[in-house]
Design a protein around this motif. Structure first.
Motif, mmCIF file in Angstrom:
data_model
loop_
_atom_site.group_PDB
_atom_site.id
_atom_site.type_symbol
_atom_site.label_atom_id
_atom_site.label_comp_id
_atom_site.label_asym_id
_atom_site.label_seq_id
_atom_site.Cartn_x
_atom_site.Cartn_y
_atom_site.Cartn_z
ATOM 1 N N LYS A 1 0.838 -1.203 0.000
ATOM 2 C CA LYS A 1 0.000 0.000 0.000
ATOM 3 C C LYS A 1 0.873 1.253 0.000
ATOM 4 O O LYS A 1 0.597 2.222 -0.702
ATOM 5 N N THR B 1 -2.934 -0.506 -5.736
ATOM 6 C CA THR B 1 -4.369 -0.394 -5.489
ATOM 7 C C THR B 1 -4.846 -1.651 -4.763
ATOM 8 O O THR B 1 -4.128 -2.662 -4.712
ATOM 9 N N ASP B 2 -6.053 -1.591 -4.235
ATOM 10 C CA ASP B 2 -6.610 -2.773 -3.578
ATOM 11 C C ASP B 2 -6.729 -3.940 -4.567
ATOM 12 O O ASP B 2 -6.532 -5.090 -4.185
ATOM 13 N N GLU B 3 -7.032 -3.634 -5.814
ATOM 14 C CA GLU B 3 -7.130 -4.683 -6.827
ATOM 15 C C GLU B 3 -5.775 -5.375 -7.019
ATOM 16 O O GLU B 3 -5.700 -6.597 -7.107
ATOM 17 N N GLN B 4 -4.718 -4.584 -7.077
ATOM 18 C CA GLN B 4 -3.373 -5.149 -7.245
ATOM 19 C C GLN B 4 -2.958 -5.936 -6.005
ATOM 20 O O GLN B 4 -2.354 -7.006 -6.127
ATOM 21 N N ALA C 1 -4.986 -7.436 -3.848
ATOM 22 C CA ALA C 1 -5.770 -8.675 -3.833
ATOM 23 C C ALA C 1 -5.163 -9.688 -4.806
ATOM 24 O O ALA C 1 -5.050 -10.879 -4.480
ATOM 25 N N HIS C 2 -4.770 -9.221 -5.981
ATOM 26 C CA HIS C 2 -4.141 -10.109 -6.967
ATOM 27 C C HIS C 2 -2.869 -10.731 -6.389
ATOM 28 O O HIS C 2 -2.633 -11.930 -6.515
ATOM 29 N N SER D 1 -9.804 -12.347 -4.452
ATOM 30 C CA SER D 1 -10.544 -11.310 -5.168
ATOM 31 C C SER D 1 -10.564 -10.042 -4.332
ATOM 32 O O SER D 1 -10.374 -10.079 -3.113
ATOM 33 N N VAL D 2 -10.827 -8.918 -4.989
ATOM 34 C CA VAL D 2 -10.917 -7.654 -4.267
ATOM 35 C C VAL D 2 -12.114 -7.689 -3.318
ATOM 36 O O VAL D 2 -12.089 -7.083 -2.237
ATOM 37 N N PHE D 3 -13.161 -8.434 -3.677
ATOM 38 C CA PHE D 3 -14.314 -8.601 -2.784
ATOM 39 C C PHE D 3 -13.880 -9.266 -1.485
ATOM 40 O O PHE D 3 -14.259 -8.834 -0.395
ATOM 41 N N ASN E 1 -11.888 -6.833 0.615
ATOM 42 C CA ASN E 1 -12.770 -5.879 1.290
ATOM 43 C C ASN E 1 -13.476 -6.531 2.476
ATOM 44 O O ASN E 1 -13.641 -5.901 3.527
#
Length: 164
Positions: free
Chosen positions: A22, A27-30, A32-33, A38-40, A43
């Motif tokens: 961070k 990003t949160d998407e990156q 999570a990857h 998943s980004v879900f 979260n």
């Protein structure tokens, strides 16, 4: 018993890794990857596990402090753009491009929201007209009139809303 995937990310080394990702601007998407989720799911874990949420928050705040320091260094070394940016964001009452008073600015924002709402209503009416003929528009107008009446009653009972 099988260990949940989230538990791995509650370990100190992995929390530090999350914080670093961070801090480095991912990003949160990156993130999570990188975690293989998943980004879900990320979260969900941020809501459920304070340690994950805190690591990401500290990483973001650290990045903000680094950028703020660099911007400040550029400003004090004479970078005019950095100076302007710094002053507009840190001394807003003095260095503001707007010629409107704070009350006038609030009113302008309220008018803008009202205009956008009216445009959305007009678009919605047009869509109903297209989908169901004029009876749909008449029904929508009836509902909107009721909403206007209720909103008028609310203003009379509570006084005008100043939270703009």
């Amino acid at each position: 018993m099988a260990k949940g995937l989230y538990q791995k990310w509650l370990e100190d080394d992995n929390l530090t890794l999350l914080q670093g990702w961070k801090r480095n601007g991912l990003t949160d998407e990156q993130i999570a990857h990188n975690m293989g989720i998943s980004v879900f799911t990320l979260n969900t874990w941020k809501r459920k596990y304070k340690q994950i949420r805190q690591s990401l928050k500290v990483g973001r705040e650290t990045a903000n402090f680094i950028v703020e320091r660099e911007l400040f260094q550029k400003a004090i070394s004479g970078n005019t753009t950095a100076m302007i940016f710094w002053l507009k964001n840190n001394w807003r009452d003095k260095y503001n491009d707007s010629q409107l008073s704070p009350d006038e600015l609030k009113l302008a924002k309220a008018r803008s929201r009202k205009t956008n709402a009216e445009a959305n209503i007009a678009e919605f009416k047009a869509q109903i007209l297209k989908d169901s003929g004029s009876s749909g528009v008449e029904l929508l107008n009836e509902y909107l009139d009721k909403l206007d009446t209720l909103a008028g009653k609310e203003v009379k009972e509570d006084g005008p809303k100043t939270d703009v």
